[in-house]
Design an enzyme around this catalytic site. Structure first.
Site, PDB file in Angstrom:
ATOM      1  N   ARG A   1       0.635  -1.331  -0.053  1.00  0.00           N
ATOM      2  CA  ARG A   1       0.078   0.171  -0.003  1.00  0.00           C
ATOM      3  C   ARG A   1       0.808   1.342   0.021  1.00  0.00           C
ATOM      4  NH1 ARG A   1      -3.078   2.544   4.550  1.00  0.00           N
ATOM      5  NH2 ARG A   1      -4.995   3.644   3.507  1.00  0.00           N
TER       6      ARG A   1
ATOM      7  N   ASP B   1       8.233   8.365  -6.106  1.00  0.00           N
ATOM      8  CA  ASP B   1       9.475   8.988  -5.909  1.00  0.00           C
ATOM      9  C   ASP B   1       9.800   9.190  -4.311  1.00  0.00           C
ATOM     10  OD1 ASP B   1       7.465  10.700  -4.937  1.00  0.00           O
ATOM     11  OD2 ASP B   1       8.018  12.422  -5.905  1.00  0.00           O
TER      12      ASP B   1
ATOM     13  N   ASN C   1      -3.661   8.721   4.457  1.00  0.00           N
ATOM     14  CA  ASN C   1      -2.482   8.093   5.397  1.00  0.00           C
ATOM     15  C   ASN C   1      -2.513   8.203   6.821  1.00  0.00           C
ATOM     16  OD1 ASN C   1      -1.350   7.606   2.925  1.00  0.00           O
ATOM     17  ND2 ASN C   1      -0.142   9.510   2.520  1.00  0.00           N
TER      18      ASN C   1
ATOM     19  N   HIS D   1      -6.402  -6.033  -2.321  1.00  0.00           N
ATOM     20  CA  HIS D   1      -7.104  -6.118  -1.264  1.00  0.00           C
ATOM     21  C   HIS D   1      -7.591  -7.483  -0.683  1.00  0.00           C
ATOM     22  CE1 HIS D   1      -8.523  -1.643  -1.228  1.00  0.00           C
ATOM     23  NE2 HIS D   1      -7.346  -1.579  -0.998  1.00  0.00           N
TER      24      HIS D   1
END
Length: 326
Positions: free
Chosen positions: A61, A73, A93, A192
């Protein structure tokens, strides 16, 4: 001597071809500068996953959440500092992205073996592949040569990463904006098959799906009743649930079988089967043929890993993944 000359010649040919194609990423990138790089990454990931099975999904993830923001990046790894506002605080997040310590361990081991050679972005791409393989999924050659960003994008993280309650069209658009298509959307959602989701990510499906005070009837109601036991109307936001309750730590095609049985945990999963004829057909195909899913997942992961990488002299090779070099 002859053998090493042939190896060197092949390395040069691959490098020239990569440059000619406008792509600087190729699997042999570290073969001479850090030949043990892939083994080091695999070794640390294997230990982490053996210690905690969930870590495989977390590392997979991380790569996804990184690539969907400013390209692959390693911007997601940067902590708050000076002018940098970390992506770790974004809605997708916060209290959710994890595995940063494992990336730190890999980076420390690589810095010892080959100082300032292997990028954090490449570490994440390799760790995602290794996590997939370690849980029973397909393998693929990871193109390498990415460099690390000099900044992060909190707004990009909030806007570009598909959310569990986004509409089908919104998620598809987010994929298309990154050069991915409807096939990649269905195949990459198959990640998932491992990992967990928090109660807060699907609560609306259990109680108030469209603002009318009723549950989502595209969710099997006996499954929904089971979920309600540990996902109340309020509180318990961080309670964890398996995304695939059938084989939660095994990378397989049960995810797609669950969708057909109306047991996709997230709305963003179930809509693949309920809202579009084309994606419904892919779901049926992958549910019936695990090998077909594995082949497409590997292709789509390579494609995702190629989203806007920094190459050549762009960016840098960070010494520590959490901060830019001083």
């Amino acid at each position: 001597m002859a053998r090493s000359s042939i190896t060197m010649l092949m390395f040069l040919i691959i490098s020239i071809l990569a440059l000619a194609n406008g792509s600087y990423l190729y699997p042999q990138f570290y073969d001479h500068s850090c030949p043990q790089a892939k083994d080091i990454v695999q070794s640390v990931v294997a230990k982490a996953v053996a210690k905690e099975a969930r870590m495989a999904a977390s590392l997979l993830r991380l790569h996804f959440h990184d690539c969907f923001v400013k390209g692959c990046d390693a911007s997601i790894l940067l902590d708050n500092s000076g002018s940098i506002i970390s992506e770790k605080g974004s809605v997708p997040n916060r209290n959710s992205a994890r595995g940063f310590e494992v990336i730190d361990q890999i980076k420390a081991a690589l810095e010892k073996a080959c100082p300032q050679t292997v990028s954090c972005a490449d570490i994440m791409a390799l760790a995602a592949r290794d996590s997939t393989v370690l849980t029973g999924g397909p393998s693929w050659e990871v193109p390498l040569g990415r460099r690390d960003s000099l900044g992060a994008s909190l707004s990009g993280s909030n806007q570009n990463i598909p959310a569990p309650n986004n509409t089908f069209q919104t998620i598809l658009t987010k994929f298309k904006l990154k050069g991915l298509d409807i096939v990649d959307f269905v195949a990459l959602s198959g990640s998932h098959t491992i990992g967990n989701a928090r109660c807060t990510s699907f609560r609306q499906r259990l109680y108030n799906n469209t603002g009318n005070g009723r549950p989502d009837f595209s969710l099997d109601q006996s499954y929904a009743a089971k979920l309600r036991q540990n996902c109340p109307r309020s509180g318990g936001d961080q309670n964890l649930f398996f995304l695939d309750p059938v084989s939660p730590t095994k990378f397989d095609n049960n995810y797609y079988k669950n969708l057909i049985a109306k047991k996709g945990l997230l709305s963003s999963d179930e809509i693949l089967f309920t809202q579009n004829q084309q994606t419904m057909e892919f779901v049926k195909q992958y549910a019936a043929n695990q090998e077909l899913f594995f082949q497409q997942f590997a292709k789509s992961m390579v494609k995702m890993g190629n989203i806007a990488p920094l190459t050549g002299k762009s960016g840098q090779i960070r010494k520590v993944c959490r901060k830019i070099n001083s």
